[in-house]
Write a protein that holds these residues in place. Structure first.
Motif, PDB file in Angstrom:
ATOM      1  N   ASP A   1       0.820  -1.204   0.000  1.00  0.00           N
ATOM      2  CA  ASP A   1       0.000   0.000   0.000  1.00  0.00           C
ATOM      3  C   ASP A   1       0.855   1.255   0.000  1.00  0.00           C
ATOM      4  O   ASP A   1       1.976   1.253   0.504  1.00  0.00           O
TER       5      ASP A   1
ATOM      6  N   THR B   1       0.152   5.293   1.222  1.00  0.00           N
ATOM      7  CA  THR B   1      -0.786   6.188   1.897  1.00  0.00           C
ATOM      8  C   THR B   1      -0.609   7.609   1.371  1.00  0.00           C
ATOM      9  O   THR B   1       0.519   8.082   1.209  1.00  0.00           O
TER      10      THR B   1
ATOM     11  N   VAL C   1      -5.563   5.027   1.390  1.00  0.00           N
ATOM     12  CA  VAL C   1      -4.557   4.009   1.100  1.00  0.00           C
ATOM     13  C   VAL C   1      -4.885   3.393  -0.254  1.00  0.00           C
ATOM     14  O   VAL C   1      -6.038   3.020  -0.511  1.00  0.00           O
TER      15      VAL C   1
ATOM     16  N   LYS D   1      -3.512   0.514  -3.314  1.00  0.00           N
ATOM     17  CA  LYS D   1      -2.703  -0.683  -3.560  1.00  0.00           C
ATOM     18  C   LYS D   1      -1.690  -0.392  -4.662  1.00  0.00           C
ATOM     19  O   LYS D   1      -1.945   0.401  -5.575  1.00  0.00           O
ATOM     20  N   TYR D   2      -0.538  -1.051  -4.554  1.00  0.00           N
ATOM     21  CA  TYR D   2       0.455  -0.933  -5.629  1.00  0.00           C
ATOM     22  C   TYR D   2       1.345  -2.156  -5.643  1.00  0.00           C
ATOM     23  O   TYR D   2       1.383  -2.951  -4.699  1.00  0.00           O
TER      24      TYR D   2
END
Length: 181
Positions: A54, A56, A168, A170-171
């Motif tokens: 994640d 942020t 947050v 996702k990556y």
């Protein structure tokens, strides 16, 4: 006795064959990357990882534009996996820190970024600071972030009403570690 001799001869043959094999080439090549994020000559791949996790972001007021707001990168929180999917470390921040499962870790200074496909964070080249602790991170000179997927700032509006809120996303990205030759 004959079986033991046959096994011994097979083992010797196997060792001899392995001794003449070329070392495995790294599975990663930077040849297709923009020049700005290529690692300088004199460095070789020491470890390839896939960061999955994640990023942020926080809604903040724009510094130079009164009454305007933007999503600002706060930091990553990802697991570093080897190519077989086994966790070998973690990546977190701030400050951006790569930590091996053996306890060695390092921070780095960004040298360059280059755009990637829409919807993905940019490619990146960082120069590693000296590692803390003995282990896999010791001697790392550069880290490339490549093959990025996701991780861009949220699409939801950042406004006065959402000021201070965090989102947050996702990556995933490959982190390629280099050491001097």
């Amino acid at each position: 006795m004959m079986i033991r001799t046959a096994i011994a001869l097979a083992a010797v043959s196997l060792v001899a064959a392995c001794g003449t094999m070329a070392p495995m080439a790294p599975t990663y090549s930077q040849a297709a990357l923009p020049a700005t994020v290529q690692v300088p000559a004199g460095n070789k791949v020491s470890m390839e990882t896939v960061g999955v996790g994640d990023i942020t972001y926080e809604c903040r007021a724009k510094a130079a534009a009164a009454g305007e707001f933007e999503w600002v990168f706060v930091g990553p929180d990802a697991r570093l996996l080897d190519r077989s999917g086994r966790q070998v470390g973690k990546y977190y921040g701030p400050p951006a820190t790569w930590e091996s499962a053996d306890g060695s870790k390092l921070t780095a200074v960004q040298l360059a970024v280059a755009p990637n496909v829409a919807g993905s964070i940019p490619l990146q080249l960082v120069k590693a600071n000296p590692a803390m602790g003995a282990g896999a991170m010791q001697g790392v000179t550069f880290i490339q972030r490549v093959d990025t997927r996701g991780g861009v700032a949220p699409a939801t509006p950042c406004t006065a009403a959402t000021l201070g809120s965090k989102q947050v996303v996702k990556y995933q990205a490959d982190y390629i570690f280099y050491k001097a030759m």
